[in-house]
Design a protein around this motif. Structure first.
Motif, PDB file in Angstrom:
ATOM      1  N   ASP A 108       0.838  -1.201   0.000  1.00 54.66           N
ATOM      2  CA  ASP A 108       0.000   0.000   0.000  1.00 54.66           C
ATOM      3  C   ASP A 108       0.874   1.253   0.000  1.00 54.66           C
ATOM      4  OD1 ASP A 108      -2.178  -1.638   0.071  1.00 54.66           O
ATOM      5  OD2 ASP A 108      -2.626  -1.333   2.196  1.00 54.66           O
ATOM      6  N   VAL A 109       1.990   1.194   0.720  1.00 53.41           N
ATOM      7  CA  VAL A 109       2.921   2.329   0.745  1.00 53.41           C
ATOM      8  C   VAL A 109       3.590   2.482  -0.617  1.00 53.41           C
ATOM      9  CG1 VAL A 109       4.956   3.310   1.852  1.00 53.41           C
ATOM     10  CG2 VAL A 109       3.305   2.006   3.210  1.00 53.41           C
ATOM     11  N   VAL A 110       3.947   1.366  -1.247  1.00 49.58           N
ATOM     12  CA  VAL A 110       4.559   1.410  -2.582  1.00 49.58           C
ATOM     13  C   VAL A 110       3.621   2.084  -3.579  1.00 49.58           C
ATOM     14  CG1 VAL A 110       5.340  -0.006  -4.527  1.00 49.58           C
ATOM     15  CG2 VAL A 110       6.039  -0.606  -2.186  1.00 49.58           C
ATOM     16  N   ALA A 111       2.341   1.688  -3.570  1.00 52.85           N
ATOM     17  CA  ALA A 111       1.367   2.272  -4.497  1.00 52.85           C
ATOM     18  C   ALA A 111       1.159   3.764  -4.209  1.00 52.85           C
ATOM     19  CB  ALA A 111       0.040   1.519  -4.391  1.00 52.85           C
ATOM     20  N   PHE A 112       1.100   4.129  -2.923  1.00 55.82           N
ATOM     21  CA  PHE A 112       0.926   5.541  -2.564  1.00 55.82           C
ATOM     22  C   PHE A 112       2.084   6.376  -3.097  1.00 55.82           C
ATOM     23  CE2 PHE A 112       1.810   9.205   0.059  1.00 55.82           C
ATOM     24  CZ  PHE A 112       0.571   9.811   0.193  1.00 55.82           C
ATOM     25  N   ASN A 113       3.309   5.919  -2.872  1.00 58.22           N
ATOM     26  CA  ASN A 113       4.473   6.675  -3.326  1.00 58.22           C
ATOM     27  C   ASN A 113       4.477   6.855  -4.844  1.00 58.22           C
ATOM     28  OD1 ASN A 113       5.440   6.955  -0.716  1.00 58.22           O
ATOM     29  ND2 ASN A 113       6.753   5.135  -0.834  1.00 58.22           N
ATOM     30  N   ALA A 114       4.056   5.835  -5.569  1.00 54.76           N
ATOM     31  CA  ALA A 114       4.023   5.922  -7.029  1.00 54.76           C
ATOM     32  C   ALA A 114       2.994   6.951  -7.488  1.00 54.76           C
ATOM     33  CB  ALA A 114       3.717   4.549  -7.627  1.00 54.76           C
ATOM     34  N   ILE A 115       1.816   6.944  -6.871  1.00 59.37           N
ATOM     35  CA  ILE A 115       0.763   7.898  -7.238  1.00 59.37           C
ATOM     36  C   ILE A 115       1.149   9.310  -6.817  1.00 59.37           C
ATOM     37  CG2 ILE A 115      -1.647   8.561  -6.824  1.00 59.37           C
ATOM     38  CD1 ILE A 115      -2.279   5.573  -6.519  1.00 59.37           C
ATOM     39  N   ASN A 116       1.701   9.449  -5.619  1.00 56.29           N
ATOM     40  CA  ASN A 116       2.083  10.770  -5.105  1.00 56.29           C
ATOM     41  C   ASN A 116       3.176  11.408  -5.944  1.00 56.29           C
ATOM     42  OD1 ASN A 116       2.058  12.945  -3.213  1.00 56.29           O
ATOM     43  ND2 ASN A 116       3.851  12.064  -2.223  1.00 56.29           N
ATOM     44  N   ALA A 117       4.053  10.602  -6.510  1.00 48.75           N
ATOM     45  CA  ALA A 117       5.105  11.134  -7.374  1.00 48.75           C
ATOM     46  C   ALA A 117       4.533  11.659  -8.684  1.00 48.75           C
ATOM     47  CB  ALA A 117       6.157  10.059  -7.647  1.00 48.75           C
ATOM     48  N   ALA A 118       3.458  11.041  -9.158  1.00 47.88           N
ATOM     49  CA  ALA A 118       2.849  11.450 -10.431  1.00 47.88           C
ATOM     50  C   ALA A 118       1.876  12.607 -10.240  1.00 47.88           C
ATOM     51  CB  ALA A 118       2.137  10.261 -11.072  1.00 47.88           C
ATOM     52  N   TYR A 119       1.068  12.545  -9.187  1.00 46.79           N
ATOM     53  CA  TYR A 119       0.081  13.589  -8.886  1.00 46.79           C
ATOM     54  C   TYR A 119       0.351  14.088  -7.459  1.00 46.79           C
ATOM     55  CZ  TYR A 119      -2.321  11.068 -12.644  1.00 46.79           C
ATOM     56  OH  TYR A 119      -2.644  10.429 -13.814  1.00 46.79           O
ATOM     57  N   PRO A 120       1.291  15.004  -7.270  1.00 42.12           N
ATOM     58  CA  PRO A 120       1.655  15.423  -5.913  1.00 42.12           C
ATOM     59  C   PRO A 120       0.428  15.752  -5.069  1.00 42.12           C
ATOM     60  CG  PRO A 120       3.117  16.429  -7.509  1.00 42.12           C
ATOM     61  CD  PRO A 120       2.049  15.732  -8.307  1.00 42.12           C
ATOM     62  N   LEU A 121       0.271  15.016  -3.985  1.00 42.55           N
ATOM     63  CA  LEU A 121      -0.917  15.139  -3.139  1.00 42.55           C
ATOM     64  C   LEU A 121      -0.666  16.169  -2.046  1.00 42.55           C
ATOM     65  CD1 LEU A 121      -1.745  11.321  -2.802  1.00 42.55           C
ATOM     66  CD2 LEU A 121      -2.659  12.958  -4.458  1.00 42.55           C
ATOM     67  N   SER A 122      -1.586  17.102  -1.945  1.00 42.31           N
ATOM     68  CA  SER A 122      -1.480  18.132  -0.921  1.00 42.31           C
ATOM     69  C   SER A 122      -1.874  17.561   0.437  1.00 42.31           C
ATOM     70  CB  SER A 122      -2.388  19.316  -1.275  1.00 42.31           C
ATOM     71  OG  SER A 122      -2.518  20.200  -0.181  1.00 42.31           O
ATOM     72  N   HIS A 192      -2.381  18.405 -10.344  1.00 41.58           N
ATOM     73  CA  HIS A 192      -1.797  18.429 -11.682  1.00 41.58           C
ATOM     74  C   HIS A 192      -0.892  17.219 -11.865  1.00 41.58           C
ATOM     75  CE1 HIS A 192      -3.262  22.516 -12.289  1.00 41.58           C
ATOM     76  NE2 HIS A 192      -2.802  22.798 -11.078  1.00 41.58           N
ATOM     77  N   LYS A 193      -0.996  16.619 -13.003  1.00 40.18           N
ATOM     78  CA  LYS A 193      -0.143  15.465 -13.317  1.00 40.18           C
ATOM     79  C   LYS A 193       1.232  15.962 -13.728  1.00 40.18           C
ATOM     80  CE  LYS A 193      -0.013  11.358 -16.293  1.00 40.18           C
ATOM     81  NZ  LYS A 193      -0.740  10.611 -17.352  1.00 40.18           N
ATOM     82  N   GLU A 194       2.242  15.548 -12.981  1.00 41.25           N
ATOM     83  CA  GLU A 194       3.613  15.980 -13.285  1.00 41.25           C
ATOM     84  C   GLU A 194       4.383  14.946 -14.094  1.00 41.25           C
ATOM     85  OE1 GLU A 194       5.764  17.366  -9.928  1.00 41.25           O
ATOM     86  OE2 GLU A 194       4.405  19.065  -9.581  1.00 41.25           O
ATOM     87  N   ARG A 195       3.963  13.698 -13.985  1.00 41.76           N
ATOM     88  CA  ARG A 195       4.617  12.649 -14.772  1.00 41.76           C
ATOM     89  C   ARG A 195       3.731  11.415 -14.747  1.00 41.76           C
ATOM     90  NH1 ARG A 195       9.621  10.591 -10.887  1.00 41.76           N
ATOM     91  NH2 ARG A 195       8.408   9.057  -9.701  1.00 41.76           N
ATOM     92  N   GLU A 196       4.082  10.421 -15.540  1.00 42.32           N
ATOM     93  CA  GLU A 196       3.338   9.166 -15.544  1.00 42.32           C
ATOM     94  C   GLU A 196       3.617   8.393 -14.249  1.00 42.32           C
ATOM     95  OE1 GLU A 196       1.155   8.236 -17.745  1.00 42.32           O
ATOM     96  OE2 GLU A 196       1.523   9.930 -19.105  1.00 42.32           O
ATOM     97  N   ILE A 197       2.663   7.587 -13.844  1.00 41.92           N
ATOM     98  CA  ILE A 197       2.884   6.713 -12.689  1.00 41.92           C
ATOM     99  C   ILE A 197       3.939   5.679 -13.074  1.00 41.92           C
ATOM    100  CG2 ILE A 197       1.843   5.019 -11.140  1.00 41.92           C
ATOM    101  CD1 ILE A 197      -0.821   6.465 -11.467  1.00 41.92           C
ATOM    102  N   ASN A 198       5.022   5.698 -12.341  1.00 39.41           N
ATOM    103  CA  ASN A 198       6.134   4.797 -12.663  1.00 39.41           C
ATOM    104  C   ASN A 198       6.108   3.600 -11.708  1.00 39.41           C
ATOM    105  OD1 ASN A 198       8.484   3.670 -13.618  1.00 39.41           O
ATOM    106  ND2 ASN A 198       9.843   5.116 -12.560  1.00 39.41           N
ATOM    107  N   LEU A 199       5.537   2.505 -12.168  1.00 41.51           N
ATOM    108  CA  LEU A 199       5.465   1.290 -11.342  1.00 41.51           C
ATOM    109  C   LEU A 199       5.384   0.077 -12.250  1.00 41.51           C
ATOM    110  CD1 LEU A 199       5.292   0.246  -8.424  1.00 41.51           C
ATOM    111  CD2 LEU A 199       2.809   0.258  -8.670  1.00 41.51           C
ATOM    112  N   ASN A 200       6.351  -0.788 -12.126  1.00 43.01           N
ATOM    113  CA  ASN A 200       6.379  -2.028 -12.897  1.00 43.01           C
ATOM    114  C   ASN A 200       6.163  -3.203 -11.959  1.00 43.01           C
ATOM    115  OD1 ASN A 200       7.023  -0.718 -15.382  1.00 43.01           O
ATOM    116  ND2 ASN A 200       9.148  -0.535 -14.685  1.00 43.01           N
TER     117      ASN A 200
END
Length: 351
Positions: A108-122, A192-200
């Motif tokens: 769950d932490v891995v998924a959160f970090n990936a999403i937060n990097a793409a769409y910085p969460l306030s 705002h989307k800053e980059r694609e979600i990077n998760l393989n």
């Protein structure tokens, strides 16, 4: 997909099986999103239902979980997450974590970090939900878990919601009120989307191992990480204070600008009015001179009581004044002043 300008988004994120659909239904107060207890994902497409919360329209989202064993499914889930942020970029984000015997699941932490990097969460608009907890958990569990999560996510979390495992239908309404309150406490932010979600999928196991090791470090040196969380809190509060001051200064400048515009408009109107008055004065200065009227030749008109009076000029036999008129045949049948009956009118209207 077009952006919706109607309402605010309440975007519920998290991995498959953490209870996103269930929580969405609780928020809505009705069974709308499909949810089942099964080993594979139930939600495969992004969907939302609109619902009023304290008079404000919210779009409650149900979105597929990010992490799957199949990379093709992961890519599809990335697109489904992007749909929600494009439809309602101005949103409150509810990220749902699950636990394993009370410990936050690493994936769950891995998924959160990936999403937060793409769409910085306030932090102001982020609601962290820890779902499915034992109602009989220890009294210090919530505080300790908040510290662990803040350390894992490297951010202060002002909005954390601990959700007990629901055993009776009657427990849903209190949970609904709990969720509605924390949603309205959060401040919607445009994402705002800053980059694609990077998760393989091939890297998930490695990333999960890193998070597991980090959790062990936090547990072994809880005091150290508690201090770090306190520092994160202070930084957050200081940032909030500065933003509040900046917002107040911005509003004050805007107010002063509006006052200055009003004063300028009044000044322009006053100057225009003065110019018009000066122009009128100049016209009066060049107007032709009019001689004063000699009022000595004007006489008062007789009142209703002496309509038979007539003003006569002076003569050798009588002075000028008002005299009563009488008819006299000796004057060609017309009325005139009878020489033998000249009576001076003493009515006060002639005085």
């Amino acid at each position: 997909m077009t952006t919706s300008n109607n309402g605010i988004g309440a975007i519920i994120l998290g991995n498959s099986g953490v209870g996103k659909s269930f929580l969405g239904n609780v928020i809505l107060g009705r069974e709308t999103f499909k949810h089942q207890y099964r080993p594979t994902a139930v939600t495969l497409k992004t969907e939302y239902q609109e619902s009023p919360i304290n008079g404000q329209a919210y779009a409650i989202y149900n979105i597929p979980g990010l992490i799957e064993n199949d990379q093709e499914r992961v890519e599809l889930n990335k697109r489904e997450i992007d749909i929600a942020f494009r439809q309602h970029p101005n949103a409150v984000v509810l990220y749902v974590f699950s636990t394993n015997h009370g410990r936050i699941k690493n994936e769950d932490v891995v998924a959160f970090n990936a999403i937060n990097a793409a769409y910085p969460l306030s932090q102001k608009s982020l609601v962290v939900v820890i779902n499915g907890l034992d109602p009989e958990r220890s009294g210090d569990y919530d505080a300790e878990t908040t510290t662990v999560l803040s350390s894992l996510l490297k951010m202060y979390l002002p909005h954390v919601c601990f959700v007990n495992h629901i055993r009776q239908p009657s427990e849903k309404e209190p949970l609904r009120q709990q969720l509605l309150k924390i949603i309205t406490d959060a401040v919607p932010t445009t994402h705002h989307k800053e980059r694609e979600i990077n998760l393989n999928s091939a890297e998930i196991s490695k990333l999960t191992k890193i998070i597991e090791e980090f959790q062990i470090q936090i547990e072994e040196d809880r005091e150290k990480y508690q201090m770090q969380v306190e520092n994160l809190k202070k930084e957050f509060e200081e940032k909030e204070r500065r933003q509040k001051v900046e917002q107040q200064e911005k509003e004050q400048k805007k107010f002063q600008g509006e006052i200055e515009m009003q004063l300028k408009r009044l000044q322009n109107e006053t100057e225009a009015q003065l110019k018009r008055l000066q122009s009128e004065i100049e016209k009066l200065k060049v107007a032709p001179h009019v001689a004063p009227v000699d009022m000595t030749n004007y006489r008062k008109k007789p009142c209703g009581n002496c309509l038979s009076c007539h003003y006569l000029g002076g003569s050798p036999t009588a002075s000028a004044g008002y005299y009563h008129l009488v008819y006299g045949a000796g004057y060609g049948g017309t009325y005139g002043v009878h020489p033998s009956a000249v009576v001076v009118c003493n009515c006060s209207c002639h005085q």
